[in-house]
Design an enzyme around this catalytic site. Structure first.
Site, PDB file in Angstrom:
ATOM      1  N   HIS A  52       0.418  -1.485  -0.083  1.00  0.00           N
ATOM      2  CA  HIS A  52      -0.294  -0.372  -0.057  1.00  0.00           C
ATOM      3  C   HIS A  52       0.749   1.201   0.019  1.00  0.00           C
ATOM      4  O   HIS A  52       0.936   1.549   0.807  1.00  0.00           O
ATOM      5  CB  HIS A  52      -0.835  -0.065   1.192  1.00  0.00           C
ATOM      6  CG  HIS A  52      -1.875  -1.376   1.469  1.00  0.00           C
ATOM      7  ND1 HIS A  52      -1.467  -2.565   1.946  1.00  0.00           N
ATOM      8  CD2 HIS A  52      -3.194  -1.253   0.711  1.00  0.00           C
ATOM      9  CE1 HIS A  52      -2.455  -3.340   1.682  1.00  0.00           C
ATOM     10  NE2 HIS A  52      -3.829  -2.865   1.615  1.00  0.00           N
TER      11      HIS A  52
ATOM     12  N   HIS B 174     -29.358 -13.272  25.770  1.00  0.00           N
ATOM     13  CA  HIS B 174     -28.085 -13.161  26.641  1.00  0.00           C
ATOM     14  C   HIS B 174     -27.165 -14.593  27.227  1.00  0.00           C
ATOM     15  O   HIS B 174     -25.979 -14.800  27.880  1.00  0.00           O
ATOM     16  CB  HIS B 174     -28.375 -13.197  28.108  1.00  0.00           C
ATOM     17  CG  HIS B 174     -28.597 -11.165  27.716  1.00  0.00           C
ATOM     18  ND1 HIS B 174     -28.759 -10.545  27.199  1.00  0.00           N
ATOM     19  CD2 HIS B 174     -27.645  -9.570  28.553  1.00  0.00           C
ATOM     20  CE1 HIS B 174     -28.854  -9.299  27.202  1.00  0.00           C
ATOM     21  NE2 HIS B 174     -28.165  -8.696  28.238  1.00  0.00           N
TER      22      HIS B 174
END
Length: 653
Positions: free
Chosen positions: A27, A469
């Site tokens: 990059h 949960h």
């Protein structure tokens, strides 16, 4: 700008072009745009010693935008670290010291593994927290620890939600020695930034209690230098320095997404170098550039390092006891604080979260550099410290951290605290919400950081809160991550032993999986937990089958064992708190514990069956989501009873 400044920046940019071109991968865009930022920071401000890259009191630097690694490796090479030109030429190649994204422990001079966007900022916040904490946990502690933490990020980091968790926490704690550079080049991989991002970055940071400085021209070294100098004077806020840059500066594709993640190529690379006025062959760097960094960065760092050694010698003489504690903290050595095996009341029936809370409070008082907290669930995960002092701007010596509802940042900042060193740390949450933390847990494992995760409410027994949960797949997920030790203790004794294993770890993170419901004290063995599994209840005479269980299901297995014996089936019960540790034992030990062939092994766990078929042909687990009901009703509805386990064994044996 002086001539040497221009030459050095051009050399950095040209080398980044060469590095990426040779690899045919990388990059270059941000590396070319941010080169003046890195040059100014390293030549004028950053205090570190390339000859002693892990020196404790150095400034820390985190490349949050880890894809620009060619820039960091180039800087390390120029500054005298053990990154040679040959290493730069081996960028992204098998076995090289210059992998595609920076890796802590792999390349000297890299202070944090980075690349997953946002995590670098989050880790840096943890580093800044650790710097302040360590400085205040000792008499005249700033002699031991006083430095800055610098971070370089791009647009991508600031788009990740994690970055806001980190920014918010840093502002709340007034981490004035944290300085974040934002390479603002208005381009992302898919195109112009305005396709996906239009917020007021200045306003966002100011609202989070940060200073904000701005450099309009990313090539203006004097302006960058002035901004850094000003940021270092902040007394009560972290500082963002926005630097407007041009991605792929000098390339014919500059300012576009085409230069983000593709090599410039030979022709465009030569045009860019000509644009810089840099006419040296590939990978050739003028000696005056090396000399410049030697006379700035290296000279400054070596002088600071030598001065620090004198300070340490003086401190040791004045504060011998505190210095001994400091040495242990820096080395992560808890051996002096973990003596003997604890005693337990035979009638103990604490939930393992309660046992963990008791163990933590005892350890908090024994281990003076143990620090941590939970994501706003201290009363539920039992991380509340009796008479503990909160870590805050007013009480920086406090070791109890209120992370707020920021699970991802909590785990990532813990990584930063461990990267910094000088602390043993833990964080707490409900097991189901480890999903929010997973990327940071993986980063800890990859970076070999011994973080401790206290994860309670570990099964269907959460009860009325229901399937949102009640964890099912989370335990299997954690076990699947390389270099993560997951321990699910069955009672108080195993819980204390799990804490000991976690604190003694030097390179492996540990997750303690803790029950909400009460569990009886069994015939568990404190020292055997470190082996991962052991026989907790032996067969009577002959061995017909083995039941392997963890956590709350161990007592269930022991109960079923009695009924099976009454029906003429003689089974052994094995507690396996840690598959990770068990798998590390030799084959002879593993076979001696299981005792029978795989077709006669039954695994029992009130979570996903995924992974258990490695040990057993028969698995009693839960492969659907849970239900909202009182715990005892939910457990019965899913057949996690001794009666059902007996039927399960008899029907499959």
């Amino acid at each position: 700008m002086q001539q040497i400044d221009k030459l050095a920046v051009s050399a950095i940019r040209a080398t980044c072009i060469d590095v990426v071109n040779k690899a045919k991968s990388g990059h270059p865009g941000m590396a070319l745009g941010s080169a003046p930022i890195m040059y100014t920071l390293f030549s004028n401000h950053l205090v570190a010693n390339p000859k002693e890259p892990m020196w404790f009191n150095r400034d820390r630097f985190v490349l949050s935008a880890g894809h620009a690694s060619s820039l960091l490796y180039t800087m390390l090479h120029l500054c005298g670290y053990e990154v040679s030109l040959d290493d730069l030429k081996s960028f992204r190649q098998l076995g090289s010291l210059t992998p595609g994204h920076p890796e802590f422990r792999h390349t000297k001079g890299v202070d944090a593994t980075s690349g997953p966007l946002g995590q670098g900022i989050a880790q840096a916040v943890g580093m800044a927290m650790a710097e302040r904490a360590v400085a205040h946990q000792y008499p005249q502690g700033k002699e031991l620890c006083s430095h800055y933490t610098y971070v370089l990020c791009g647009d991508g980091c600031l788009q990740e939600g994690l970055s806001q968790e980190a920014i918010s926490l840093a502002g709340h704690h007034k981490l004035n020695k944290l300085i974040l550079f934002y390479d603002s080049n208005a381009v992302t991989l898919d195109g112009s930034l305005d396709l996906s991002f239009s917020e007021n970055v200045k306003g966002r940071f100011k609202a989070s209690n940060w200073n904000v400085l701005e450099v309009e021209d990313g090539n203006d070294i004097d302006a960058i230098n002035e901004a850094i100098s000003k940021a270092k004077t902040s007394k009560s806020k972290p500082t963002l320095i926005i630097v407007h840059t041009v991605i792929g500066y000098g390339s014919e594709k500059q300012g576009t997404c085409k230069v983000h993640g593709n090599p410039l190529g030979e022709e465009d690379g030569q045009k860019a170098k000509a644009f810089y006025g840099y006419n040296y062959p590939a990978f050739e760097i003028p000696q005056e550039v090396y000399d410049h960094f030697k006379n700035t960065f290296a000279k400054r760092g070596e002088a600071a390092y030598k001065e620090y050694q004198k300070t340490l010698a003086s401190y040791k003489e004045k504060h011998s006891g505190a210095f001994k504690k400091f040495e242990r903290a820096v080395n992560g050595d808890v051996s002096a604080y973990l003596k003997g095996e604890p005693k337990f009341d035979p009638d103990n029936n604490d939930s393992t979260r309660v046992s963990s809370g008791k163990a933590l409070n005892e350890l908090y008082n024994k281990v003076p550099f143990l620090m941590g907290g939970s994501a706003d669930v201290a009363g539920s995960v039992m991380t509340k410290i009796t008479d503990g002092v909160n870590f805050s701007p007013k009480t920086p010596k406090g070791r109890n951290v209120n992370w707020g509802i920021r699970e991802f940042e909590m785990a990532a900042a813990q990584n930063g605290m461990l990267l910094h060193g000088g602390l043993k740390t833990y964080v707490g949450a409900f097991l189901v919400f480890v999903d929010y933390m997973k990327a940071a847990v993986r980063m800890a494992a990859l970076s070999k950081l011994p973080g401790i995760y206290l994860l309670s409410h570990d099964s269907l027994a959460v009860g009325e809160d229901g399937p949102t949960h009640q964890p099912i797949e989370q335990l299997a997920m954690l076990r699947s991550i390389p270099n993560v030790n997951v321990i699910r203790p069955c009672d108080a004794r195993e819980t204390y032993a799990a804490w000991k294993v976690a604190l003694e770890s030097k390179e492996t993170p540990t997750a303690l999986i803790l029950s909400r419901q009460n569990l009886p004290l069994l015939a568990s063995k404190y020292k055997e937990v470190e082996k991962g599994a052991y026989i907790i209840s032996k067969e009577s005479k002959r061995l017909d089958a083995t039941i392997v269980a963890t956590g709350s299901e161990v007592s269930l297995a022991v109960e079923a064992q009695k009924e099976l014996l009454a029906r003429g089936v003689d089974v052994r019960v094995v507690s396996m708190p840690s598959t990770y540790l068990f798998d590390k034992q030799d084959k002879q030990y593993r076979e001696s514990v299981l005792g029978v062939s795989k077709d006669k092994v039954f695994a029992v766990e009130m979570l996903s069956s995924f992974g258990w078929y490695k040990y057993a042909d028969h698995v009693m687990g839960i492969d659907t989501f849970g239900t909202s009901a009182p715990a005892k009703d939910a457990i019965k509805a899913y057949d996690f009873t001794a009666e059902h386990l007996v039927k399960f064994v008899l029907s499959n044996l």
